[in-house]
Design a protein around this motif. Structure first.
Motif, mmCIF file in Angstrom:
data_model
loop_
_atom_site.group_PDB
_atom_site.id
_atom_site.type_symbol
_atom_site.label_atom_id
_atom_site.label_comp_id
_atom_site.label_asym_id
_atom_site.label_seq_id
_atom_site.Cartn_x
_atom_site.Cartn_y
_atom_site.Cartn_z
ATOM 1 N N TYR A 264 39.225 34.589 32.341
ATOM 2 C CA TYR A 264 40.407 34.902 33.149
ATOM 3 C C TYR A 264 39.945 35.297 34.550
ATOM 4 N N GLN B 101 43.170 44.064 41.437
ATOM 5 C CA GLN B 101 43.083 44.034 39.985
ATOM 6 C C GLN B 101 44.485 43.921 39.384
ATOM 7 N N VAL C 170 43.663 34.493 35.528
ATOM 8 C CA VAL C 170 44.461 35.694 35.306
ATOM 9 C C VAL C 170 45.937 35.347 35.125
ATOM 10 N N ILE D 6 44.954 43.284 36.050
ATOM 11 C CA ILE D 6 44.919 43.708 34.641
ATOM 12 C C ILE D 6 44.239 45.073 34.554
ATOM 13 N N GLY E 144 40.429 35.918 38.528
ATOM 14 C CA GLY E 144 41.419 36.230 39.548
ATOM 15 C C GLY E 144 41.238 35.257 40.703
ATOM 16 N N GLN F 197 37.997 39.686 38.323
ATOM 17 C CA GLN F 197 38.999 39.718 39.387
ATOM 18 C C GLN F 197 38.402 40.253 40.671
ATOM 19 N N VAL G 83 37.344 38.854 31.819
ATOM 20 C CA VAL G 83 38.245 38.956 32.964
ATOM 21 C C VAL G 83 37.409 39.290 34.195
ATOM 22 N N GLU H 126 36.851 36.735 25.387
ATOM 23 C CA GLU H 126 37.506 36.776 26.687
ATOM 24 C C GLU H 126 36.613 37.462 27.705
ATOM 25 N N LYS I 102 47.396 35.235 31.780
ATOM 26 C CA LYS I 102 47.521 36.525 31.094
ATOM 27 C C LYS I 102 48.588 37.399 31.746
#
Length: 238
Positions: free
Chosen positions: A182, A236, A141, A238, A184, A231, A229, A227, A144
């Motif tokens: 990505y 969070q 993360v 994003i 977290g 997390q 993500v 991609e 980003k």
């Protein structure tokens, strides 16, 4: 979903918190996995735990060009082609800017940006010959969304993302695919040497992070997950 059976996979950072959980998933799914890492004792123990042949492991520091060249040569002496490259290697240096040394910054770039560059430069030509393949990187993360104290880390990971986007343009007329994961905060040894108060009990469990990569290795041939993500639920970014 694509099957992993008989796929030739290179896993770097195999002895890390995520890599060591990912290897059994790949192995039991039928993939032919070649593992590498910097710690010979840990790498040998990991290979032994799955009865992986000795020729399918190689101790290497992938930030060093000569070691990456040796890794490539040994890999292709064992496997005839390369289907998937998973780069789970890297380091984390989290410090306020006034405490961040030039060496800290350069070390972050060396392991998190130069190493993937050398790895891709070594293995992409074989994929270009095949006109297909999958490369998975883990910018995290912080590649980003920046965080206080992560100047060096974010610089290296943002650089990784930009580099991969550029390389993707070079091979867009092939079936070579690129995926950035990505992640977290993950409850892994990543945090052991970082002087930062964290709640590891609220982080993503390393096994679940490994399952996300295992899933990405099986993405359908007709598409690509550019991609993903993942997390912690309670944090969070994003």
């Amino acid at each position: 979903m694509e099957t992993l059976k008989d796929k030739c996979v290179l896993l770097t950072g195999a002895t890390g918190g995520i890599g060591s959980k990912l290897l059994p998933l790949l192995h039991y799914a039928g993939a032919r996995v070649f593992i590498t890492g910097r710690n010979q004792e840990k790498l040998a123990a990991l290979a032994a735990s799955l009865k992986l042949p000795a020729q399918q492991m190689f101790v290497a520091d992938i930030s060093q060009q000569e070691e990456v060249t040796a890794l490539k040569n040994i890999f292709f002496s064992v496997f005839e082609n390369i289907d998937i490259v998973i780069n789970a290697a890297g380091i984390g240096i989290i410090k306020p800017i006034e405490q961040l040394s030039t060496n800290d910054f350069l070390k972050s770039i060396e392991y998190n940006l130069l190493a993937p560059f050398l790895l891709i430069q070594a293995f992409l030509p074989a994929m270009k010959q095949q006109r297909k393949g999958l490369l998975i990187n883990i910018p995290g993360v912080l590649g980003k969304v920046p965080m206080a104290g992560a100047a060096a880390y974010s610089a290296s990971k943002y650089g990784l993302v930009g580099m991969m986007q550029s390389i993707r343009e070079e091979v867009k007329r092939t079936e070579i695919r690129f995926t950035n994961l990505y992640l977290g905060g993950v409850d892994s040894p990543f945090w052991d040497n970082i002087d930062l108060r964290v709640q590891k009990d609220k982080m993503i469990v390393a096994e679940e992070a490994a399952k996300a990569i295992w899933f990405l290795c099986q993405q359908p041939a007709s598409g690509v997950v550019s991609e993903m993500v993942l997390q912690p639920f309670n944090h969070q970014a994003i």
